[in-house]
Write a protein that holds these residues in place. Structure first.
Motif: not given
Length: 684
Positions: A41-65
């Motif tokens: 994804f490309e960040l075009l301008s400053a934002i506090d929170t980025i959201k991805i829709d995910a219904q009743q899921m579990t997440f792990s090993d989340l990395m950005i860059n």
């Protein structure tokens, strides 16, 4: 929802998701999907929170860059608040989901005869894949899916590679253009594939279940013709690299236009005879038209939904005009005009409204386009559509975007058109009839319809001429329908003329309007059993069996091998009649009953199950063996079947004995069935 939509619109201005690549594995027994996902994804301008829709899921090993970051999982969204910077970013994570909807597991859980398919529109892909419920976020999706090697896995785009990993095959699909998340799909099953090539060299892949291979030709008849016609008619090349069509069991709707891969109901898988009663041609054309109108250009909000459904409905009619002729085209427009005229009395929501009915979005939308095409002329209409599609390719659109392209080419009064066809809630029957009457067979049909109130003696000669004339079948069908309440002695000669047309629909109109067979007509009526129509055969078999007990055994022997449509309409009727025929194969009565009861079980599609349940309860309303299957049906994902079961249970509960039967059944049922049945039992 409104606040959520505003928030996501603000995110779209600041964040642009480009690509998604995922490696998925599916556990059919646990009904679970696991995945490793990479989003660019490309960040075009400053934002506090980025959201991805995910219904009743579990997440792990989340990395950005490539750095582990903290995140928040609300149960409905994955929320990112650190680790991203202006410019290009890469997000990776692992996830697990047990989808409660959108991904459906049909059939055997021991992988003998399983199907898995998804339905994103109206249900949200975010139940099985972390994605975006807002259609305005378009992403290039690439799915890699590992599954048991006995099965085929189908997804959007071109199959790049198949990698044998032992017990499984990893299917790697690639796309080049972006799409909205609701169009992401999976279909897993045991299919046979037929490959065709369009004039433009686009590969066309036609799938069918292995047991239905004899029905492949009739099911997919005219598929290549329709594809080639659309590319010429629309004037814009098919926007994707490949086109696939897959019939699945117990699908929620008629079909769904997932990008490059339409999924449709197995109800439309037909043989040579079944094609005469119902076929896939219209749905085939409708879903293919969506590849341009909906998938390539997508309505930015549901207010403009007609840009998808109205266009797909109208272009499907144009395709049928190509296949079946102009008379067919005008007759279908006539039928929908009647529906819209009747609905306008109580349906007061206009086309440009997110709460408009399906009839309005689809059929009034199609009529609006027909009026516009006739108003501006075919040449200008086609130029405007072509310009609109090219200008907004792979983007979201609104109604003004389309109308502006028309306005550039024509001085047609678009203000009046917009008010009358898009903003007002009525249906302009006068204008519709004016356009319909351009067809001579519609004129003839109108002339017959105008005779309805006249005495039979005054119109008999007109009817006789109509039945002998070279006119389209609905004109003759309309004559037969007006004969329904005329005494047989007076209409006999006309009925024989109608039979001699040898038109399936005209002959079918006779059996539909003749619940009792006059003795002088008995021999003629028997011939309906040989018609190339499963509907006609079903009606005729039932009526003839009921009226002539002395011929029941002979009749059953004649129809013993009949099956009918995929819902086994003829076989289920035969079993029912065989059980009700005195002294007919008495040694096999138990076998007949067991087969009919077996059709109620979850191993069959809902259309078969419903037929069998209705017939068994008709034979014996106190048949306790059907009740557990009704309870199971009340938990079905297919809303039509679910509704049937619940209404049938409520009807049975009016009898005190049945209430007792259901109460005794409760402890023997699985938890989900117990909960549903308990809720129905507690209703007042």
């Amino acid at each position: 929802m409104f606040i959520s939509t505003i928030a996501f619109s603000q995110q779209l201005e600041k964040v642009d998701f480009k690509n998604a690549t995922a490696q998925l594995s599916i556990d059919a027994n646990a009904r679970k999907v696991k995945g490793k996902v990479v989003y660019d994804f490309e960040l075009l301008s400053a934002i506090d929170t980025i959201k991805i829709d995910a219904q009743q899921m579990t997440f792990s090993d989340l990395m950005i860059n490539n750095k582990l970051v903290q995140f928040k999982n609300s149960g409905r969204q994955l929320q990112l608040f650190e680790g991203f910077a202006k410019g290009k970013n890469t997000l990776t994570f692992d996830y697990e989901a047990n989808p409660k909807q959108t991904m459906y597991f049909i059939g055997s859980e021991n992988l003998d005869n399983l199907q898995i398919w998804t339905q994103g529109q109206g249900k949200y892909t975010s139940h099985w894949f972390p994605s975006f419920d807002d259609v305005n976020e378009k992403v290039i999706f690439n799915l890699n899916v590992a599954f048991d090697k006995r099965y085929q896995v189908i997804s959007n785009g071109v199959l790049d590679k198949k990698i044998d990993t032992g017990n499984e095959i990893l299917w790697q699909y690639r796309m080049k253009k972006p799409m909205s998340s609701y169009l992401l799909m999976l279909a897993i099953g045991q299919f046979q594939e037929t490959k065709l090539t369009a004039k433009s060299d686009t590969p066309l892949h036609l799938y069918i279940e292995q047991e239905d291979t004899a029905k492949q030709e009739a099911t997919y008849r005219y598929s290549k013709t329709i594809f080639d016609f659309f590319e010429k008619e629309i004037g814009v090349k098919y926007p994707w690299e490949v086109y696939k069509q897959i019939p699945v069991r117990d699908f929620l709707y008629a079909g769904m236009e997932n990008t490059s891969a339409t999924v449709f109901s197995r109800d439309f898988v037909v043989d040579e005879i079944g094609f005469n009663d119902k076929n896939y041609v219209n749905v085939n054309a409708h879903e293919l038209a969506h590849q341009w109108f909906g998938d390539m250009v997508t309505a930015e909000t549901s207010k403009h939904h007609w840009l998808q459904e109205g266009f797909a409905t109208y272009y499907a009619l144009l395709a049928e005009k190509k296949v079946f002729g102009e008379d067919y085209f005008y007759y279908k427009l006539y039928q929908t005009s009647l529906q819209l005229k009747e609905a306008a009395v109580h349906d007061t929501i206009p086309l440009l409204n997110e709460k408009a009915s399906s009839l309005t979005f689809y059929q009034k939308g199609a009529w609006a386009l027909h009026v516009l095409r006739e108003g501006v002329g075919e040449k200008i209409f086609k130029k405007a559509v072509k310009s609109y599609l090219k200008k907004y390719a792979f983007q979201t659109v609104n109604t003004d975007d389309f109308l502006i392209e028309v306005k550039k080419l024509s001085k047609y009064d678009l203000n009046t058109f917009t008010k009358e066809w898009l903003q007002d809630n009525g249906f302009n029957t006068h204008k519709a009839n004016e356009l319909l009457l351009k067809n001579k067979n519609i004129k003839a049909l109108f002339a017959i319809q105008e005779l309805r109130a006249k005495p039979f003696k005054e119109k008999k000669i007109i009817f006789e001429k109509a039945l002998q004339a070279d006119v389209y079948f609905p004109v003759k069908e309309a004559v037969v329908l007006q004969l329904e309440n005329v005494p047989f002695e007076e209409k006999e000669s006309l009925l024989r003329l109608a039979m001699q047309t040898n038109n399936i629909q005209v002959r079918q109109a006779i059996v539909k309007t003749m619940p009792k067979i006059p003795l002088p007509f008995k021999k003629d009526y028997y011939n309906f059993l040989n018609d190339k129509s499963y509907i006609t055969q079903e009606i005729a078999l039932n009526v003839y069996w009921s009226q002539f007990p002395e011929e029941q055994k002979e009749l059953l022997n004649k129809s013993k091998t009949w099956i009918g449509f995929n819902d086994k309409n003829l076989r289920i009727l035969w079993l029912t009649l065989a059980l009700g025929t005195k002294d007919y194969e008495t040694q096999n009565k138990a076998k007949f009953y067991d087969e009919l009861l077996d059709y109620c079980s979850p191993k069959f599609e809902s259309s078969i199950r419903q037929n069998a349940m209705e017939n068994l309860l008709f034979v014996n309303k106190n048949d306790k063996n059907v009740l557990p299957y009704l309870a199971n049906a009340a938990t079905s994902h297919r809303w039509q079947f679910n509704k049937f079961a619940r209404e049938k249970i409520r009807l049975l509960l009016k009898n005190r004995n049945h209430r007792t039967y259901f109460e005794e059944l409760l402890p023997k049922l699985p938890v989900n069935e117990t909960n549903v049945l308990q809720k129905i039992l507690s209703e007042k």
